[in-house]
Structures are given as structure tokens and as C-alpha cells.
Design an enzyme around this catalytic site. Sequence first.
Site, short mmCIF file in Angstrom:
data_model
loop_
_atom_site.label_atom_id
_atom_site.label_comp_id
_atom_site.label_asym_id
_atom_site.label_seq_id
_atom_site.Cartn_x
_atom_site.Cartn_y
_atom_site.Cartn_z
N CYS A 66 87.91 18.65 15.23
CA CYS A 66 86.88 18.52 16.61
C CYS A 66 85.94 17.59 16.34
O CYS A 66 85.26 17.14 15.13
CB CYS A 66 86.26 20.02 16.37
N CYS A 70 79.14 20.85 14.42
CA CYS A 70 78.45 22.05 13.95
C CYS A 70 78.41 22.35 12.55
O CYS A 70 79.39 22.18 11.68
CB CYS A 70 79.15 23.33 14.39
N CYS A 73 80.82 24.77 10.42
CA CYS A 73 82.27 24.65 10.82
C CYS A 73 83.14 23.72 10.02
O CYS A 73 83.07 22.44 9.98
CB CYS A 73 82.42 24.37 12.43
N CYS A 110 93.08 36.85 20.86
CA CYS A 110 92.08 35.81 21.05
C CYS A 110 92.55 34.50 20.42
O CYS A 110 93.10 34.42 19.42
CB CYS A 110 90.68 35.93 20.33
N CYS A 141 91.56 36.44 25.49
CA CYS A 141 90.42 35.84 25.25
C CYS A 141 90.66 34.46 24.70
O CYS A 141 91.74 34.14 23.84
CB CYS A 141 89.58 36.32 24.24
N CYS A 201 82.10 36.22 26.46
CA CYS A 201 82.22 37.04 25.07
C CYS A 201 81.21 35.63 24.56
O CYS A 201 81.45 34.55 24.37
CB CYS A 201 83.58 36.69 24.32
N ARG A 273 80.51 43.18 18.54
CA ARG A 273 81.75 42.78 17.33
C ARG A 273 81.13 42.26 16.24
O ARG A 273 80.41 41.15 15.93
CB ARG A 273 82.56 41.79 18.09
#
Length: 328
Positions: A66, A70, A73, A110, A141, A201, A273
Site C-alpha cells: 500500500c 499509516c 500498518c 469482510c 463488508c 463501518c 465491535r
Amino acid sequence: MSLAHDTTQRTLAQAPRHDWTRAEIAALFSLPFPELMFEAQRVHRLHFDPSEVQISTLLSIKTGGCSEDCGYCPQSAHHDTGVKAEKLMSLDSVLAEARAAKAGGASRFCMGAAWREPKDRDLESVCAMVEGVKALGLETCVTLGMLEAGQAKRLKQSGLDYYNHNLDTSPEYYGAIITTRTYQDRLDTLGHVRDAGINVCCGGIVGMGEELDDRVGMIATLANLPVHPESVPINMLVQVEGTPLAGAAKLDPFDFVRTIAVARITMPASMVRLSAGREDMSEETQALCFLAGANSIFYGPKLLTTPNPERDRDMRLLDKLGLRPMER
């Protein structure tokens, strides 16, 4: 009468609000722990069966590489974590995972892809996955990064139930965690998802070195959206070697439970969650989270690339607590 007492009484007396002040949310965080838990449980019982927990499974359909930076991550190309970039999974492989998840008790499936945003050709492949998973009788999701309005509409046409796009933290602390995408970019994607008629979400991560004020700011932003997210994942940072946040000071478990409780009180009809970080949580901490109003978990040994409790371990805990999986 104290501000905290006045805030909790207003919460219980009114329909879901979208005008929370930071002072009110800070007052909730500062309640004595037994009072906070009591109020969270009271609010929870107004909207949900307290003995039910919604079970979701999360699959990484495209791992690594990616372009975002972040700080938490392991899939970021900016960090040396040993996670290699992989191609998008095949439709047949994804559906095999979905069947296994359903057989294991999941009601929502998901799918996450490590993209800054999806290309249109990739989006068509994901839409085929959504259609196939829905045909199995599971809620769907996806989390694919930023979306344009037309992409959100295409996902809606495929039958997508939920789109995940977390705010991660407060607007003030966000720049210390991510520099390649703005907070407004995230809000814009949420707006496209909502306008397309897809359930939202959206939650965040705690334990990233933020202050209490940042947890207050994150909850305030979520609770004051025009419509509360239907699902609010609260993640405890999973520290991964090679990421900038490896070695961050661990958050006190009671502070994590408080965040769950305040999310429940301020967003009473949302699924809250208990997400990443459960592998390192004691059974007692998880039990307190359920008591604080968490009523959804991710189920299975891995969340994208980070560890999660084994299914048997989760079922033993739910059995101990007298909790049962929520049916669709």
C-alpha cells in the site's frame, strides 16, 4: 448536579444525539468506572439483546504494497515489516474462505484490500466477490481505501451491505499517524458511502501514543456524524516490528474499556465491535468490553496480517460468559 451526571441522564432520556460536545464526552470518560459501566450497560440494553454477539470474519483479499504511510500498518510500502505485496485473490479462493467462515458461525464476511483507492478494473473484481458472498447468505463488508462517488454507487449495485473506512484517531492527532491522506479525505469517502445507501463501518485505533483528549476527539467526530456509523470498530494497536509505532507505550486496559463504553453511550444503536488487539487481551478485559457494550467481534486466527484468537478459544470464552452468536 455534576456535568457527568447531567450528561448521562440526558443520554438515557433522549434519542441518539449528533450534537455531543467534547466536554460532555470527556465527562463520560471521567465517570467512576462502576458508574460508567452501569450507564453503558443500560444504554446497550435499550437497543440490543445483551447476551448476543455479532460474529464477523475478515479476509485480506489483496495484501501488502500500500502506498499510504499509516504508522500502525504492516502493509504499508513505507515500512519494512516483511509483508510482501501480493495480487488480488481469485473469486473462487475468496468464496471458499466465505463458506468456511459461515460454517464457523460468522454472519458477516469482510474483505480488505491494501490500496490507497481501488482502480475501476479491480473494483469490478471486488463487486463479483460481494455478489458471490451474498449468494451464500452472508452480510458483506469491504475496505478498499478511498472511494469516489461513482465507485460507491457501483458497490451498492453489487449488493454491498457495509463499507469500512476508519477515522483512526482525532483530527488533531491524525497528522502524527498518517501524512499521505487527509482527515477530510476520510470524511469525503464516508460521505460517498452514505450517499450511495451503503451502511457505514467506521471507528478508530487507540494505544497509538494519543492523549485522552484525542480519544475524546475521535468519539466526538464519530458521534456527531449526520448519521451514526452502523458499525463502530474500536481497535487496540497491534504493534508490529518495522512500523513507526512499534515500541509505543501500552494503553492501560481500563482506558480501552472506557473507550468502548463511551462509544456505546454516545452511539447507542450502533454495533460496537471489539476489533484488533484481542490476541493480547485477557479474558477478563474482553469480558469487561462486552459488559461495556461491545457486541461484535472478528472471528478467526488472523485480521488481515495480524494475529487474532483462534475460533475455539473465542467460543470457549463466549460459553463462559453465557453469550451466543447473533443470527442475521
